[in-house]
Scaffold this motif. Structure first.
Motif, short mmCIF file in Angstrom:
data_model
loop_
_atom_site.label_atom_id
_atom_site.label_comp_id
_atom_site.label_asym_id
_atom_site.label_seq_id
_atom_site.Cartn_x
_atom_site.Cartn_y
_atom_site.Cartn_z
N SER A 147 10.16 -2.29 6.04
CA SER A 147 10.05 -2.94 4.74
C SER A 147 9.70 -3.75 4.89
N VAL A 148 8.81 -4.57 3.82
CA VAL A 148 8.48 -5.90 3.58
C VAL A 148 8.58 -5.77 2.22
N SER A 176 -0.46 -6.96 -5.22
CA SER A 176 -0.93 -6.70 -4.38
C SER A 176 0.49 -5.82 -3.41
N ILE A 177 1.35 -5.80 -3.96
CA ILE A 177 2.24 -4.90 -3.57
C ILE A 177 1.76 -3.18 -2.96
N ALA A 178 1.48 -2.78 -4.40
CA ALA A 178 0.65 -1.83 -4.68
C ALA A 178 -0.32 -1.07 -3.40
N PHE A 192 6.56 -1.32 0.61
CA PHE A 192 6.09 -2.98 0.21
C PHE A 192 6.88 -3.12 -1.85
N ASN A 193 7.52 -3.95 -1.12
CA ASN A 193 8.15 -4.35 -3.06
C ASN A 193 8.92 -5.30 -3.16
N SER A 250 6.43 0.50 -3.35
CA SER A 250 5.79 -0.33 -4.64
C SER A 250 6.42 -0.35 -5.30
N GLN A 251 7.17 -1.14 -5.23
CA GLN A 251 8.28 -1.28 -6.82
C GLN A 251 8.59 -3.11 -6.88
N SER A 252 9.00 -3.24 -8.21
CA SER A 252 8.88 -4.54 -8.73
C SER A 252 10.36 -4.13 -8.97
N VAL A 253 11.65 -4.67 -8.72
CA VAL A 253 13.20 -3.97 -8.73
C VAL A 253 13.80 -5.73 -9.54
#
Length: 278
Positions: A147-148, A176-178, A192-193, A250-253
């Motif tokens: 996990s990044v 970029s994470i997507a 990636f999140n 691939s989320q922005s929390v």
């Protein structure tokens, strides 16, 4: 059932015995340090990277007896060297924390349209592209389901003058994470999140002209009346590093203590309109 499902509650996050690379510790107030502490408290091992020998010296007391590697992400040769060290020691990474950001405000805070090419490209190189460059270099070191986690900001659409030109940089980082998730899915399950943090009281943010005033305003807007803490942001990041969050990809929390839902708080609106009348 999987091994993770059978772990005792004491190791609920499943970090024990795993190795994580944490990039960006500068001092005790760093988000990176708060995340690293939580990983270690959960039984994980942390390898730290800092940007220079001077930074390694300044964090020597904080990172005593820990593995620290110098890696200036502006230099591809140092990123490659980091990857080689990990390969030579056959280190397998269960996760990576990218908490690196830099913007040159040495000339003060100026209107966005006056941002120079040098300022913008340096900031995007260090703060955004470095995530891609590092992950590409160490891709063979990741466990298949590593996990990044990177650190973003709560909104990249708000033109906050106190944040200068960093919001577009963070937008590039979070986008970029997507693309990294998609690229890595060709050969792994690395996910990636981003943790999109509200205004934090860190040493780095304190050096941004006008930031303190924005931080104090945020406390007035946040429903609970106090700002989000570094520990709260770190806890979200630590969860995203763990197998418990395996379905989050691939989320922005957003971690802003509800600030974004309360901009029109009656007390704040009242104070502003009263000041306008005066």
């Amino acid at each position: 059932m999987s091994d993770d499902a059978n772990r005792p509650i004491a190791d609920f996050l499943g970090l024990a015995g795993k190795t994580y690379l944490v990039m960006g510790v500068a001092n005790r107030k760093s988000v990176a340090w708060a995340i690293a502490e939580q990983i270690e408290q959960a039984g994980g091992e942390v390898i730290y990277t800092v940007r220079s020998d001077a930074r390694r010296e300044s964090t020597q007391k904080l990172l005593k007896d820990r593995r620290v590697i110098v890696c200036d992400v502006e230099q591809q040769s140092e990123i490659d060297s980091l990857a080689q060290v990990l390969a030579d020691e056959n280190i397998r990474l269960s996760g990576l924390v990218h908490a690196i950001a830099f913007a040159d405000y040495s000339d003060g805070m100026r209107p966005f349209h006056e941002t120079t090419r040098r300022q913008f490209l340096q900031a995007i190189d260090i703060s955004a592209f470095s995530l891609t460059a590092v992950c590409n270099a160490v891709r063979e070191r990741f466990e298949r389901d590593a996990s990044v986690v990177t650190i973003g900001i709560s909104t990249t659409r708000m033109a906050s003058e106190s944040y200068g030109f960093m919001a577009p940089i963070k937008a590039a980082l979070e986008s970029s994470i997507a693309f990294l998730t998609k690229s890595f899915s060709r050969f792994s399950e690395v996910r990636f999140n981003a943790v999109s943090a509200g205004l934090l009281k860190t040493s780095a943010s304190a050096g941004i002209p006008g930031y303190v005033d924005s931080y104090l305003f945020a406390e007035k807007v946040i429903p609970r009346g106090r700002a989000v803490t570094t520990q709260e942001v770190a806890s979200t990041a630590t969860f995203l590093l763990s197998p418990r969050s395996s379905g989050i990809v691939s989320q922005s929390v957003v971690v802003d203590a509800g600030m974004s839902t309360n901009y029109f708080d009656a007390h704040v609106v009242g104070a502003v309109t009263a000041a306008s009348v005066d």
